[in-house]
Design a protein around this motif. Sequence first.
Motif, short mmCIF file in Angstrom:
data_model
loop_
_atom_site.label_atom_id
_atom_site.label_comp_id
_atom_site.label_asym_id
_atom_site.label_seq_id
_atom_site.Cartn_x
_atom_site.Cartn_y
_atom_site.Cartn_z
N LEU A 53 33.86 57.35 40.91
CA LEU A 53 32.49 57.07 40.48
C LEU A 53 31.59 58.26 40.82
O LEU A 53 31.52 58.68 41.97
CB LEU A 53 31.96 55.81 41.17
CG LEU A 53 32.77 54.53 40.91
CD1 LEU A 53 32.32 53.41 41.83
CD2 LEU A 53 32.65 54.11 39.46
N GLU A 71 28.22 58.51 39.60
CA GLU A 71 26.81 58.27 39.31
C GLU A 71 26.00 58.32 40.62
O GLU A 71 26.48 57.93 41.68
CB GLU A 71 26.60 56.90 38.65
CG GLU A 71 27.07 56.83 37.21
CD GLU A 71 28.58 56.84 37.08
OE1 GLU A 71 29.24 56.14 37.85
OE2 GLU A 71 29.09 57.58 36.22
N GLU A 117 23.64 56.53 41.76
CA GLU A 117 23.40 55.28 42.50
C GLU A 117 24.50 55.03 43.53
O GLU A 117 24.23 54.55 44.63
CB GLU A 117 23.28 54.09 41.54
CG GLU A 117 24.55 53.83 40.75
CD GLU A 117 24.48 52.57 39.88
OE1 GLU A 117 24.44 52.73 38.65
OE2 GLU A 117 24.49 51.46 40.43
N TYR A 118 25.74 55.38 43.20
CA TYR A 118 26.84 55.16 44.15
C TYR A 118 26.77 56.16 45.30
O TYR A 118 27.07 55.82 46.44
CB TYR A 118 28.19 55.27 43.45
CG TYR A 118 28.41 54.21 42.38
CD1 TYR A 118 28.59 52.88 42.75
CD2 TYR A 118 28.40 54.53 41.03
CE1 TYR A 118 28.78 51.90 41.79
CE2 TYR A 118 28.59 53.56 40.06
CZ TYR A 118 28.77 52.24 40.44
OH TYR A 118 28.94 51.27 39.50
#
Lengths: 119, 323
Positions: free
Chosen positions: B86, B88, B90-91
């Motif tokens: 992941l 992104e 936000e992660y």
Amino acid sequence: MINSQETAASHLAAALAEIRARFINDLIPLINEMEYQRVAMTDPALAPEAFSSLQHASHKISGMAGSVGFPELGDHAARLDVTFTKLLRAPYDHAGVQAALDPLEAFLSLMEDILDEVL
Amino acid sequence: MKILAVDDEPLVLRLLDATLNGLGYHNTSFATTAAQALHLLESSKSPYSCILLDIRMPGMDGIELCQQIRRMPAYKTTPIIMLTSLAEKEYIDESFASGATDYMNKPVDATELAARLRVARLIQNEYQRSAHLEELNRAQIEGFQPMAPFDFAEPVQIDDVSRVVNSRAMENYLRQLDRLGLFKIGVIGFQIRHAGSLHAANAPEEFYGILADVAESISENTREVNALIAYLGKGSFAAVVPRASQIDRRDLEAGIAATLYEFELADLVDSTSDIKVSVGTQINGSVFGNTPDKMIDLAVRSAQGMTESKPKALAARIWSLAG
């Protein structure tokens, strides 16, 4: 010292070959599952489960493909992972589903090409 | 180096096993679920010195697991590297806010993993070498005071304040955003005025208490923009915020003063006895430069260079914010 380095390198090469073989083997059921969910995701009633399954499959592939010699497949899977995560979080979006069909189809073709090549 | 690797995908663990062995790390345990990982951490006779965590796992995910691990006294400072496909923001944000010290994207690249583990080992060694921090940790584990003295320049870890991470983790966070080309961030610096005198005049636990309260007040006043905050030593803090956050530095300074007043650390009228925090200009990330280190440095310098607000003007701004 050189011998131990050579041994470590040959162990790593053997392990990577085994991991690559297992990865390729796992692609077959994944293609079948994704083909099935590709159809299911166009039905609003079945879509949430289909998105979840497609996201899981693409996430699984994106994490491994690059490490076993299939970087293009990995990049493609990572993009699908993001697509299905978004579809999963939002209310059913017909346009969004239609937009995901072509990339998914291309991804499935790429997986089949890889299998044709290596098997 | 004793490593714990957690990933729900057995093939990833097999790959990590082979890669770590190839890199000379032969003492690794593996878990496919958060519950298994917690069991291994709790039952291990000697603590793990580095933890690799996948994020997306069925049941408890890697971010929640990271939070749980940080609640274990023996693992408050252990390097935790998130290893995930992941990418992104936000992660990345959630990972560091949950206590991760580094973030690495799959596919696993052996050279990069080796570099991250070397950094992890350095972090671990830093903590082990620091007698002050060892005593600090022991005091926390056993629940006794007073705290051992620590250097003014020491970027002591502030525990249990929301979105406050250690300074090394903040550097890694900014580097990870930089690697992924995520430039839409800014850094704001904060400086406790006369921090050197406060450090000299107060017992270690009192100075630590001041730092924790200032961290809390920064956290409280940057909550809306989800800032990630770190203490850098010498009374300086930095907060990473979205580039578009448009925070007015004087409003932020007034908000922090008001929060400190609530904590009874600041007297809004008597300027001789209070704790004051100056806020610098936001330094924005850019495609054309501003490395993470440079951004932090510029942000802190900006805060240090700010002239002190007049008490009455500060009070007036606080009233206007409240009103």
